[in-house]
Design a protein around this motif. Structure first.
Motif, short mmCIF file in Angstrom:
data_model
loop_
_atom_site.label_atom_id
_atom_site.label_comp_id
_atom_site.label_asym_id
_atom_site.label_seq_id
_atom_site.Cartn_x
_atom_site.Cartn_y
_atom_site.Cartn_z
N ARG A 182 0.88 -1.17 0.00
CA ARG A 182 0.00 0.00 0.00
C ARG A 182 0.92 1.22 0.00
N ASN A 184 1.96 5.50 0.15
CA ASN A 184 1.72 6.87 0.60
C ASN A 184 1.49 7.77 -0.62
N TYR A 189 6.33 3.29 0.05
CA TYR A 189 5.47 2.27 0.66
C TYR A 189 4.85 2.79 1.97
N PHE A 190 3.55 2.66 2.11
CA PHE A 190 2.91 2.82 3.41
C PHE A 190 3.09 1.51 4.17
N THR A 191 2.77 0.39 3.51
CA THR A 191 3.16 -0.94 3.98
C THR A 191 3.84 -1.63 2.81
#
Ligand code: MG
Length: 251
Positions: A182, A184, A189-191
């Motif tokens: 996922r 930003n 990467y956010f995750t």
């Protein structure tokens, strides 16, 4: 006497209040049971290697063209015979027409029985998740190479926990559980993507976090770019590696 009665009444009221306050805290087993929605019922395969009823069969041993293309979108040229598909030097990668986010993938592979080459040159191919994250396929049966580049590695990022390779010419299995990244707003990467791999039924990647897309030369983090769903890609690394019984479950 009045004081005694008053004291008794106050004590009675206090006990009653405490008892009432305790009442909501008294849990019963049923209070933590969740019944709905009911869990979906599917039919398992005859063995864990066989596709369950909710899987998409990506290759059944006969038909490659329905689900796969070459890298440029044309018909795949890989050789289909004897229930498997085999790459050859110059054939180029093949990829699925469908694209995926999170999934469980089963794929079987076989490196050539005739031993040719060493290190990365022996039975090299790869399963690319979302087209850019490689789970290495390599003949590492009595064949040393760098630890983060051998069979079961997330190439150049995570070595496998153990080397559980079978001999050249013997069919092997990968069961891969993949969670897509996922992002930003700034495309970082956010995750990160995470990968779990069982090689011949043995855990070799335990929810490993990827640093970025697979790079042969360079730092993975530098090539992170926001992306959507992606296909499964199989690598042509000039060695005649075969694949069969490929199915996937979207999660
Ligand atoms: Mg490879």
């Amino acid at each position: 006497m009045k004081i005694q009665i008053l004291t008794f009444l106050l004590l009675f009221v206090a006990v009653t209040v405490v008892a009432q306050e305790d009442e909501p805290m008294r849990m019963r087993p049923q209070m933590t049971e969740i019944w709905n929605p009911e869990i979906s019922v599917i039919t398992p395969g005859e063995t864990p290697a066989d596709a369950p009823s909710d899987a998409i069969v990506l290759f059944n041993g006969v038909d490659l063209e329905s689900e796969w293309t070459s890298g440029d979108g044309s018909k795949p040229t890989w050789l289909v015979e004897n229930g498997c598909v085999t790459t050859f030097r110059g054939a180029g990668a093949i990829k699925t027409k469908r694209v995926f986010e999170d999934f469980q993938l089963h794929i079987e592979w076989r490196t050539p029985s005739e031993i040719v080459g060493e290190s990365q040159g022996r039975g090299n191919s790869g399963v690319f998740l979302q087209g850019i994250y490689e789970v290495q396929v390599l003949d590492n049966y009595n064949n040393r190479t760098y630890r983060n580049g051998q069979a079961g590695s997330i190439y150049k990022q995570h070595p496998p926990l153990v080397n559980v390779c079978k001999a050249p010419g013997v069919w092997q299995t990968y069961d891969i559980i993949y969670t897509a990244p996922r992002f930003n707003d700034d495309d970082t990467y956010f995750t990160p993507p995470t990968v779990t791999v069982l090689h011949n039924g043995v855990l070799v990647q335990n929810n490993s976090k990827l640093r970025g897309p697979t790079e042969y030369i360079g730092i993975p983090e530098y090539s992170v770019k926001k992306h959507g769903p992606g296909g499964i890609m199989l690598q042509d690394h000039s060695n005649p590696v075969s694949f069969r019984n490929i199915w996937i479950r979207e999660l």
